[in-house]
Motif scaffolding. Structure first.
Motif, short mmCIF file in Angstrom:
data_model
loop_
_atom_site.label_atom_id
_atom_site.label_comp_id
_atom_site.label_asym_id
_atom_site.label_seq_id
_atom_site.Cartn_x
_atom_site.Cartn_y
_atom_site.Cartn_z
N MET A 222 1.08 -83.89 27.85
CA MET A 222 0.70 -85.05 28.66
C MET A 222 1.96 -85.85 29.03
N VAL A 223 2.00 -86.33 30.27
CA VAL A 223 3.12 -87.13 30.74
C VAL A 223 3.20 -88.43 29.95
N GLU A 224 4.40 -88.79 29.49
CA GLU A 224 4.58 -90.07 28.80
C GLU A 224 4.81 -91.16 29.83
N ILE A 225 3.98 -92.19 29.78
CA ILE A 225 4.12 -93.34 30.67
C ILE A 225 4.85 -94.44 29.92
N ARG A 226 5.89 -94.98 30.52
CA ARG A 226 6.66 -96.07 29.93
C ARG A 226 6.58 -97.28 30.86
N LEU A 227 6.30 -98.46 30.27
CA LEU A 227 6.09 -99.67 31.05
C LEU A 227 6.88 -100.82 30.45
N ARG A 228 7.32 -101.74 31.32
CA ARG A 228 8.06 -102.90 30.83
C ARG A 228 7.09 -103.94 30.30
N ASP A 229 7.26 -104.29 29.03
CA ASP A 229 6.44 -105.29 28.38
C ASP A 229 7.12 -106.65 28.50
N SER A 230 6.47 -107.58 29.17
CA SER A 230 7.07 -108.89 29.41
C SER A 230 7.34 -109.65 28.11
N ARG B 138 11.17 -105.25 26.89
CA ARG B 138 11.64 -103.88 26.77
C ARG B 138 10.67 -102.95 27.49
N VAL B 139 11.19 -101.80 27.92
CA VAL B 139 10.34 -100.73 28.46
C VAL B 139 9.86 -99.91 27.28
N VAL B 140 8.54 -99.86 27.11
CA VAL B 140 7.96 -99.23 25.92
C VAL B 140 6.97 -98.14 26.34
N PRO B 141 6.76 -97.16 25.47
CA PRO B 141 5.78 -96.12 25.79
C PRO B 141 4.36 -96.66 25.69
N LEU B 142 3.51 -96.22 26.59
CA LEU B 142 2.10 -96.57 26.52
C LEU B 142 1.45 -95.66 25.48
N GLU B 143 0.96 -96.26 24.40
CA GLU B 143 0.37 -95.49 23.30
C GLU B 143 -0.99 -96.08 22.96
N PRO B 144 -2.04 -95.66 23.65
CA PRO B 144 -3.38 -96.19 23.35
C PRO B 144 -3.77 -95.91 21.90
N THR B 145 -4.08 -96.94 21.17
CA THR B 145 -4.43 -96.76 19.75
C THR B 145 -5.85 -97.22 19.43
N VAL C 235 -7.62 -95.52 27.98
CA VAL C 235 -6.79 -96.68 28.32
C VAL C 235 -7.66 -97.77 28.94
N ALA C 236 -7.40 -99.01 28.53
CA ALA C 236 -8.11 -100.16 29.10
C ALA C 236 -7.10 -101.15 29.65
N LEU D 59 -2.35 -93.75 38.49
CA LEU D 59 -1.51 -92.96 37.59
C LEU D 59 -2.24 -92.71 36.27
N LEU D 60 -2.84 -93.75 35.71
CA LEU D 60 -3.56 -93.61 34.44
C LEU D 60 -4.72 -92.63 34.57
N ARG D 61 -5.46 -92.70 35.65
CA ARG D 61 -6.57 -91.77 35.88
C ARG D 61 -6.07 -90.33 36.02
N HIS D 62 -4.92 -90.18 36.65
CA HIS D 62 -4.35 -88.84 36.83
C HIS D 62 -3.92 -88.24 35.49
N VAL D 63 -3.33 -89.07 34.63
CA VAL D 63 -2.80 -88.59 33.36
C VAL D 63 -3.90 -88.46 32.30
N TYR D 64 -4.78 -89.46 32.19
CA TYR D 64 -5.77 -89.48 31.12
C TYR D 64 -7.14 -88.96 31.55
N GLY D 65 -7.37 -88.84 32.85
CA GLY D 65 -8.68 -88.45 33.35
C GLY D 65 -9.48 -89.67 33.78
N GLU D 66 -10.20 -89.55 34.88
CA GLU D 66 -10.90 -90.69 35.46
C GLU D 66 -11.86 -91.35 34.48
N GLY D 67 -12.54 -90.56 33.66
CA GLY D 67 -13.51 -91.11 32.73
C GLY D 67 -12.91 -91.77 31.51
N ASN D 68 -11.60 -91.72 31.37
CA ASN D 68 -10.94 -92.27 30.19
C ASN D 68 -10.13 -93.52 30.48
#
Length: 466
Positions: A1-9, A13-20, A26-27, A56-65
């Motif tokens: 799976m593609v790793e998505i990195r986003l800047r956290d205000s 820092r630019v951090v990896p998106l890690e849904p836990t 992803v929400a 992008l999130l729908r493409h990586v995680y799937g529309e239903g996720n």
């Protein structure tokens, strides 16, 4: 799976998106508009930014996720003022009816304008007025936990009860008081305390509560709606950077105090503001536009979107007429290329990589230029779709009709040269009108004349013009 990195205000820092909270799901919550009038051009920036992220999130995680919520604030003095003016002018219905009517009207405008820019509708579009009960419950809970207090019909949040207040914007409470104008009111324990609930007069909308008839403060709305729809912890919270303080700072304080078992939002994303021709958009400067203004001027939604995406979301964006003209030329070229090529579902990994790297839409467009030059039309089509610049097919405005219009361009150029000498531009205007009636787009500049056959081009109507 593609790793998505986003800047956290918050962490800067630019951090990896890690849904836990829900691995693999992803929400995202984005602060939406206050629906009192047409959306101006600046309002469109967060919509487009987070629409690309949603895609992008729908493409990586799937529309239903993927779950995307964006609210409508329909409790506002400006909405009330418009409704009251209509009532005084004789409009039928109660004030509450007219307020609901005005909100529905402006939401319909908003949907139409944002749809025209190629944005998908979020999964949830909660209206504040539908979540008053949840707001009252959250306020009551904050009072019970000592984070809020009632005084003079108001309920206020006790800012100093939350030790981490200010970490998003990077300021201490004392610095905020020293460097900002804060509302001083006799019912406040501390100048920084903010309103959760306020009383309503008889001529304003209101709801019954344990503290009397009233209405919510602005900040509590998003906290209550986000919790109701996404829970005490979710992955991304977005909005314009003008909301970082005090709105988002207050959201964090309320939510974390009401639900200390959660984290509220893990990643905070903020887009920068928009300028027009190098200046802050302002009615006094004459450079204030609504989205509908530009659409009505004939600027296609895809062109507006392209201009927005040409600048990284974290940098100020400058809307200019020249950028719009260049964007239209590029899109016409790309749409023409894919229209002439066989359909293909080829991936565009370079575009995906750019978007996964902190939503770098400017780099994604640079990659599309390279792909277009390479002749990989499948990847070009795929990249355009991922950016929201292509839906079911090439838009009508961009469809080129094969036609040699050079004789008519030469005729028009000669007519213009003669008109410059004779000061009689009537023949030029007549020729332009005839070309337009035939479905030809006429572009005249100091560099020459350009004629473009449009979707409604009818060569039969050109007879007799030479």
């Amino acid at each position: 799976m593609v790793e998505i990195r986003l800047r956290d205000s918050r962490s800067k820092r630019v951090v990896p998106l890690e849904p836990t909270a829900h691995p693999g799901r992803v929400a995202m919550y984005v602060c939406g508009p206050t629906v009192y009038d047409r959306a101006h051009l600046g309002n469109a920036r967060p919509v487009i930014v987070f629409d690309v992220l949603y895609r992008l999130l729908r493409h990586v995680y799937g529309e239903g996720n993927v779950t995307y919520a964006r609210n409508f604030t329909d409790v506002d003095d400006r909405i009330n003022a418009t409704a009251l003016a209509r009532k005084e002018a004789g409009a039928p219905g109660t004030l509450e009816d007219l307020i609901a009517e005005r909100s529905a009207e402006t939401i319909a405008w908003y949907h139409a304008d944002m749809d025209a820019l190629g944005n998908l509708r979020p999964d949830h579009e909660p209206r504040a007025t539908a979540y008053i009960g949840q707001m009252i419950a959250m306020i009551a809970d904050l009072i019970a936990k000592g984070h809020a207090y009632e005084k003079a019909g108001h309920v206020l949040f006790r800012v100093r009860s939350y030790a981490d207040y200010g970490k998003l914007s990077g300021r201490s409470v004392d610095d905020m008081i020293a460097g900002a104008r804060v509302e001083v009111a006799p019912f406040k324990e501390d100048p920084m305390d903010f309103v959760l609930w306020k009383p309503s007069t008889d001529d304003l909308p209101g709801w019954d509560s344990p503290w009397g008839r009233g209405r919510p403060g602005w900040h509590i709305e998003c906290s209550a709606m986000a919790h109701a729809l996404l829970g005490e912890s979710f992955d991304i919270h977005g909005g314009g950077n003008d909301l970082m303080f005090p709105h988002h700072e207050n959201e964090i304080a309320q939510s974390c105090c009401a639900h200390p078992e959660g984290q509220f939002a893990r990643i905070w994303m903020h887009n920068e503001m928009l300028q027009v021709e190098g200046k802050k958009m302002s009615k006094s400067l004459g450079n204030f536009f609504t989205v509908r203004d530009l659409l009505d001027q004939g600027i296609p939604g895809e062109v507006i979107r392209f201009v927005f995406l040409s600048t990284h979301y974290s940098k100020p964006m400058d809307w200019t007429a020249r950028k719009a003209e260049e964007a239209e030329k590029v899109l016409r070229k790309w749409y023409g290329q894919i229209a002439a090529a066989p359909s293909s579902d080829a991936a565009a990994p370079a575009v995906m990589a750019a978007l996964a790297d902190d939503l770098n839409t400017a780099q994604a467009i640079a990659e599309l230029h390279q792909i277009a030059q390479s002749g990989d039309m499948g990847a070009l089509r795929s990249g355009l779709r991922l950016l929201g610049l292509l839906t079911d097919g090439v838009p009508d405005w961009a469809r080129r009709v094969e036609a040699d219009l050079s004789p008519y361009a030469a005729r028009l150029a000669d007519a213009r040269e003669t008109a410059v000498q004779t000061k009689n531009f009537a023949p030029v205007d007549a020729l332009k009108s005839a070309l337009t009636a035939a479905g030809v787009e006429v572009r005249m500049s100091k560099d020459g004349v350009e004629l473009i056959p449009g979707p409604g081009f009818d060569p039969a109507k050109l007879e007799g013009l030479l």
